[in-house]
Scaffold this active site. Structure first.
Site, mmCIF file in Angstrom:
data_model
loop_
_atom_site.group_PDB
_atom_site.id
_atom_site.type_symbol
_atom_site.label_atom_id
_atom_site.label_comp_id
_atom_site.label_asym_id
_atom_site.label_seq_id
_atom_site.Cartn_x
_atom_site.Cartn_y
_atom_site.Cartn_z
ATOM 1 N N HIS A 85 0.848 -1.125 0.142
ATOM 2 C CA HIS A 85 -0.127 -0.068 -0.014
ATOM 3 C C HIS A 85 0.847 1.156 0.064
ATOM 4 O O HIS A 85 0.655 2.224 0.754
ATOM 5 C CB HIS A 85 -0.979 -0.012 1.186
ATOM 6 C CG HIS A 85 -2.093 -0.881 1.049
ATOM 7 N ND1 HIS A 85 -2.340 -1.519 -0.063
ATOM 8 C CD2 HIS A 85 -2.829 -1.503 2.134
ATOM 9 C CE1 HIS A 85 -3.205 -2.493 0.238
ATOM 10 N NE2 HIS A 85 -3.629 -2.499 1.443
ATOM 11 N N HIS A 156 -9.813 1.993 0.294
ATOM 12 C CA HIS A 156 -9.807 0.758 1.212
ATOM 13 C C HIS A 156 -10.709 0.727 2.641
ATOM 14 O O HIS A 156 -10.546 0.550 3.568
ATOM 15 C CB HIS A 156 -8.158 0.789 2.004
ATOM 16 C CG HIS A 156 -7.683 -0.644 2.420
ATOM 17 N ND1 HIS A 156 -8.341 -1.226 3.531
ATOM 18 C CD2 HIS A 156 -6.857 -1.477 2.111
ATOM 19 C CE1 HIS A 156 -8.092 -2.583 3.676
ATOM 20 N NE2 HIS A 156 -6.844 -2.428 2.918
ATOM 21 N N GLU A 273 -11.651 -3.680 -2.558
ATOM 22 C CA GLU A 273 -10.754 -2.738 -3.422
ATOM 23 C C GLU A 273 -10.601 -3.081 -4.723
ATOM 24 O O GLU A 273 -9.900 -3.916 -5.048
ATOM 25 C CB GLU A 273 -9.139 -3.142 -2.490
ATOM 26 C CG GLU A 273 -9.476 -2.814 -0.911
ATOM 27 C CD GLU A 273 -8.384 -3.574 -0.271
ATOM 28 O OE1 GLU A 273 -7.346 -3.064 -0.781
ATOM 29 O OE2 GLU A 273 -8.465 -4.406 0.665
#
Length: 307
Positions: A85, A156, A273
């Site tokens: 991420h 997210h 996601e």
């Protein structure tokens, strides 16, 4: 940090300039269906990316390494020897500049400098959140770069259509015939995506989260063209439908939430996601995540709520 509230006269959505975070999604009956935190300190210390826009690269890059145009790059390792991420200080921890467009929409922009978290090129990224008359939260992504780079933006948010408790009883449908099996580090295995038919990963028909694998899912699904995702909460009758221009979706059921490091316990929310595939910079067989000067990254995802 600022908080912007979108309203269509029925729903209200709270957006933070920290991390372009979706802090709340309040349905017409007043139920908040995303996991949010009350303070900036909580988001900086107790969040598992709750509601955040993650980047520069959402999901995992194996070993934090990739080669682009013959040049190797090393990223911070923040997840079992991988980069996850966007690294240690990804887009979820940055302050975005906001510009409101009435009560229904807000556009947030962030400029990521060349070399930030190890990524090449200065990237200008923006996201526009729009609340429509059809009770849709529409997310539009846009990005440009001044040098070749890799990019995988996603949101997210953790959804719980009951507003509390766990999501094991939520019924999920994902129009995807294949998924990406992963190794112990959650990196896709070599080879083609695997058919879901006959496996516990098959959500082509409505299936309760907790019906198989003890509800533990954290896998990327290869969506059919125009594939739709749907989540239903049988007790309340609330539902959410998700559409996207992205080729995949990471389905995660929050089983790694522990109620200690974060204020939410296991299965408190599920994530859909929408994104390109994990480790794509190292997988030429996957859809490319390379963005070059003169190109524009454009992507959309829409969450429609029925209550």
């Amino acid at each position: 940090m600022d908080r912007h509230v979108l309203s269509n006269g029925r729903m209200r959505v709270g957006i933070l300039t920290l991390g372009a975070i979706v802090q709340s999604v309040e349905l017409p009956d007043g139920t908040d269906v995303v996991l949010g935190l009350p303070t900036v300190a909580d988001y900086l210390t107790r969040s598992r990316y709750f509601g955040a826009l993650v980047g520069r690269y959402g999901n995992r890059i194996a070993g934090g390494r990739f080669t682009l145009d013959g040049t190797p790059y090393q990223l911070p390792l923040n997840d079992k020897g991988n980069s996850l991420h966007g690294g240690e200080t990804g887009f979820d921890k940055r302050i975005w500049q906001a510009e409101s467009d009435g009560e229904r929409a807000v556009r947030l922009t962030y400029v990521s400098k060349d070399g930030e978290e190890g990524y090449p090129g200065t990237l200008t990224a923006s996201v526009t959140y729009t609340l429509t008359d059809r009770d849709e939260l529409h997310i539009g992504y846009h990005a440009t770069t001044d040098a070749p780079t890799v990019l995988n933006l996603t949101n997210h948010s953790y959804f719980n259509l009951a507003g509390s408790g766990d999501v094991l009883g939520h019924v999920v449908t994902i129009e995807a015939d294949r998924y990406l099996p992963v190794d112990e580090r959650k990196i896709p295995l070599p080879g083609e995506p695997v058919p879901v038919a006959g496996t516990p990963y098959d959500f082509t028909g409505p299936t309760a989260v907790g019906a198989r694998l003890e509800g533990c899912y954290d896998h990327c699904y290869v969506l059919r063209p125009g594939g739709v995702m749907r989540v239903e909460e049988p007790v309340s009758g609330r539902a959410m439908e998700v559409t996207t221009t992205e080729p995949g979706v990471q389905f995660y059921t929050g089983h790694m939430l522990d109620g200690v490091a974060t204020p939410y316990g296991r299965y408190a929310g599920l994530c859909l996601e929408t994104q390109h595939f994990p480790d794509s910079p190292n997988r030429p067989d996957f859809p490319s995540t390379v963005l070059r000067p003169g190109q524009e990254h454009v992507s959309t995802t829409t969450y429609r709520f029925v209550s």
